[in-house]
Write a protein that holds these residues in place. Sequence first.
Motif, PDB file in Angstrom:
ATOM      1  N   LEU A 187       1.008  -1.155   0.045  1.00 16.40           N
ATOM      2  CA  LEU A 187       0.018  -0.181   0.100  1.00 16.40           C
ATOM      3  C   LEU A 187       0.758   0.943  -0.114  1.00 16.40           C
ATOM      4  O   LEU A 187       0.440   1.956  -0.092  1.00 16.40           O
ATOM      5  N   GLY A 188       1.726   1.041   0.021  1.00 17.56           N
ATOM      6  CA  GLY A 188       2.937   2.210   0.576  1.00 17.56           C
ATOM      7  C   GLY A 188       3.159   3.450   1.848  1.00 17.56           C
ATOM      8  O   GLY A 188       3.004   4.384   1.463  1.00 17.56           O
ATOM      9  N   LEU A 189       3.010   2.084   2.514  1.00 15.57           N
ATOM     10  CA  LEU A 189       2.586   2.733   3.635  1.00 15.57           C
ATOM     11  C   LEU A 189       3.754   2.878   4.516  1.00 15.57           C
ATOM     12  O   LEU A 189       4.377   1.801   4.662  1.00 15.57           O
ATOM     13  N   HIS A 190       3.938   4.634   4.652  1.00 15.76           N
ATOM     14  CA  HIS A 190       6.130   3.786   4.842  1.00 15.76           C
ATOM     15  C   HIS A 190       5.843   5.113   6.721  1.00 15.76           C
ATOM     16  O   HIS A 190       6.545   5.059   7.419  1.00 15.76           O
ATOM     17  N   SER A 191       5.035   5.985   6.105  1.00 14.20           N
ATOM     18  CA  SER A 191       4.856   7.257   7.179  1.00 14.20           C
ATOM     19  C   SER A 191       3.846   7.501   7.772  1.00 14.20           C
ATOM     20  O   SER A 191       3.347   6.813   7.632  1.00 14.20           O
ATOM     21  N   THR A 192       4.235   8.601   9.018  1.00 11.98           N
ATOM     22  CA  THR A 192       2.602   8.291   9.538  1.00 11.98           C
ATOM     23  C   THR A 192       1.852   8.968   9.750  1.00 11.98           C
ATOM     24  O   THR A 192       0.723   8.908   9.218  1.00 11.98           O
ATOM     25  N   GLN A 193       2.235  10.204   8.412  1.00 15.69           N
ATOM     26  CA  GLN A 193       0.751  10.739   7.757  1.00 15.69           C
ATOM     27  C   GLN A 193      -0.022   9.607   6.375  1.00 15.69           C
ATOM     28  O   GLN A 193      -0.710   9.789   6.523  1.00 15.69           O
ATOM     29  N   HIS A 194       0.956   9.011   5.744  1.00 16.44           N
ATOM     30  CA  HIS A 194       0.523   7.615   5.426  1.00 16.44           C
ATOM     31  C   HIS A 194      -0.453   7.246   5.778  1.00 16.44           C
ATOM     32  O   HIS A 194      -1.908   6.678   5.146  1.00 16.44           O
ATOM     33  N   PHE A 195      -0.534   6.157   7.611  1.00 14.38           N
ATOM     34  CA  PHE A 195      -1.077   5.819   7.761  1.00 14.38           C
ATOM     35  C   PHE A 195      -2.147   6.056   8.188  1.00 14.38           C
ATOM     36  O   PHE A 195      -3.617   5.985   8.179  1.00 14.38           O
ATOM     37  N   VAL A 196      -2.386   7.789   8.858  1.00 14.84           N
ATOM     38  CA  VAL A 196      -2.655   8.636   8.686  1.00 14.84           C
ATOM     39  C   VAL A 196      -4.502   8.112   7.738  1.00 14.84           C
ATOM     40  O   VAL A 196      -5.397   8.998   7.993  1.00 14.84           O
ATOM     41  N   ASP A 197      -3.476   8.865   6.226  1.00 19.06           N
ATOM     42  CA  ASP A 197      -4.223   9.563   5.515  1.00 19.06           C
ATOM     43  C   ASP A 197      -5.433   8.807   5.153  1.00 19.06           C
ATOM     44  O   ASP A 197      -6.013   8.490   4.053  1.00 19.06           O
ATOM     45  N   SER A 198      -4.961   6.877   4.690  1.00 21.11           N
ATOM     46  CA  SER A 198      -5.024   6.025   3.700  1.00 21.11           C
ATOM     47  C   SER A 198      -6.709   5.280   4.987  1.00 21.11           C
ATOM     48  O   SER A 198      -6.619   4.559   5.698  1.00 21.11           O
ATOM     49  N   HIS A 199      -7.544   5.495   4.401  1.00 18.94           N
ATOM     50  CA  HIS A 199      -9.094   4.842   4.340  1.00 18.94           C
ATOM     51  C   HIS A 199      -8.603   3.652   4.102  1.00 18.94           C
ATOM     52  O   HIS A 199      -9.519   2.828   5.250  1.00 18.94           O
TER      53      HIS A 199
END
Length: 247
Positions: A187-199
Amino acid sequence: MYTLLPKIESEPEIDTLRSSDLDIPSEFVDEVIFAGGSFWDLEACLSGVDGVLRTATGYCGGSVVKPTHREVSMKITGHTEAVRVVYNNRIASFRSLCDAFWGSHDPTNKEYLEFRINTHLRSAIFCTNEEQKRLARESKVRQQMKLDRRIVTRILPRDSNFVFYLAETRHQKHYLQRDHAGLCESLGLHSTQHFVDSHLACKLNGVLAKCDRSGAVEDLKRVMGAHRLPEKTRLALVQTAQELTNK
């Protein structure tokens, strides 16, 4: 405990990090903060409510700017672990969020009464507006009628006294990160903001927290059917479903 996620060379075929509320008129998007014991379990529980768009774990109500989890856990900042919920109010009613909140923890736990610097686990609803406050109070009354012990949950305005600070990356989407590093990578999740923004990460975290593995597998299938996914992500979800089936 956590595996370092390698960076990928290119973005996923489909922007799965894209927030699902971008095309929703702003008047239909609301936000509220809940605190109820450990934010890992609370975030997973609230993620499962239909209409929830995004969740984030963090710290609320203390006196230190941008506290760390270590500082909060040492009970020296006055913050409580909390979860910020962004939701589509046409689908998720505030009542449904409160119902999930009451079911996620014991709101009669007397330890939550110590709403000062010496505890970092509390029970509270931080309301964005007066309508939320009214609905939260009504929900609390309904829940109290079902119990024989007093609910100690506080209903508070979300104002300058209760600033929300994001928790560190490792505390976002705990159940997704804990055993599914490959899925996070897809899913390309690497940073805090990635995890926060991903529905999608929000929804998967709620599914993977379930103790009922057969139910989790069925929910994963529904997620796959409801989203256009990159092939890498689809294969990772199929593998995850197989692993849950074989456990």
